[in-house]
Write an enzyme that holds these catalytic residues in place. Structure first.
Site: not given
Ligand code: NAP
Length: 283
Positions: A51, A95, A118
């Site tokens: 990322k 994460q 997200d």
């Protein structure tokens, strides 16, 4: 069979994002993504590094917060609150999975929905359900791009999703439905799964079991999308679909690696750009 090239499709998405980000930079708008990682799970570390690399490639600033595994929920919530208020941060990504002593939902719910790149916050999930949303659920949206790249229309097709997780299966089904697919969601309690999957014009596997989908489970000419990311007995990365067995029966199929995986990160970059535009009042 034709292979769906996730690397090429994702590169095209990222290039578009990079161009827009460059234009915004010229106007003095810098785009920032904060990535939080708690603990030292090797797979999470790989994802976070990828990322960060993607941020660099599209010209975003990335801020990494690598916290020890013993970080408390209160400490993590304090960091999220700080990032929510930080004007340099357009997107916040925590994460997953988090260590067991931290309630993932509490963290997801604490992220400002306008920075929830997200698209896991219940407010954003609700928007996805309604079909009126700014943030794309990254993996399912990546799958939609891959299907679009084949030229196969979703409208009117029998679409079967294997898996009903909040991250993949459920939002995947919603996106296919928004595109007018006739969607069946299947899961571990589904009776006679092969009977259902054999009816799929478009089959999306998000199970988490290596070689779960075999040739006898797919329809001749189906579009087969493999979301799975598993390790086989030899420790090699593989999907949920028995690629070798299915490739000659499918019309289009994604490989693992090089299929859905790169798309998820590309869509994350797209969401971060969207967030930055929203924060700066740009449509
Ligand atoms: P998950 O939360 O474990 O969900 C798996 C789903 O598969 C569940 O809904 C489960 O049903 C269903 N399932 C399990 N066994 C089954 C069976 N025998 N028959 C039918 N359905 C069955 O996993 P996830 O987070 O959705 O991820 C799925 C896979 O995608 C994993 O391999 C993951 O690593 C991968 N993934 C890849 C990306 C990417 O970027 N490529 C992103 C996210 C996830 P129940 O609900 O009944 O338990």
């Amino acid at each position: 069979m034709a292979l769906i090239d996730g690397k090429a499709v994702s590169a095209a998405v990222k290039e578009k994002v990079r161009c827009e980000a460059e234009g915004l930079k010229a106007q003095g708008i810098h785009i920032g993504l904060a990535v939080i990682i708690v603990g030292d799970d090797p797979a999470s570390r790989v994802y976070v590094n990828n990322k960060k690399k993607a941020c660099q490639a599209v010209g975003f600033d990335s801020y990494e917060y690598a916290l020890p595994a013993e970080t408390t929920q209160t400490e993590l919530l304090e960091l999220v609150s700080k990032l929510n208020a930080d004007k340099n941060v357009d997107g916040i990504l925590c994460q997953l999975p988090l260590p067991r002593h931290i309630d993932e939902n509490a963290i997801i719910n604490a992220i400002d929905p306008a920075k929830d790149v997200d698209a896991f916050h219940p407010q954003n999930v609700g928007h996805i359900m309604i079909g009126d949303y700014a943030f794309l659920p990254c993996t399912p949206a990546g799958v939609m791009e891959l299907i679009a790249s084949t030229g196969v229309e979703v409208k009117g097709k029998n679409c079967v999703v294997i898996g009903r997780s909040n991250i993949v299966g459920k939002p995947m089904a919603m996106l296919l439905l928004h595109e007018h697919g006739t969607v069946t969601i299947t899961h571990s309690r589904t009776v006679d799964l092969p009977r259902i999957t054999r009816n799929a014009d478009i089959l999306v596997a998000a199970v988490g079991k290596a070689n779960f989908v075999t040739a006898d489970m797919i329809k001749e000419g189906a579009v087969v999308i493999d979301v799975g990311m598993n390790r086989n007995a030899e420790g090699k990365l593989c999907g949920d679909v028995d690629f070798e067995g299915c490739k000659d029966k499918a019309s289009y199929i994604t490989p693992v690696p090089g299929g859905v995986g790169p798309m998820t990160i590309a869509m994350l970059m797209k969401n971060t750009l969207t967030a930055a535009k929203m924060h700066n009042g740009i449509n």
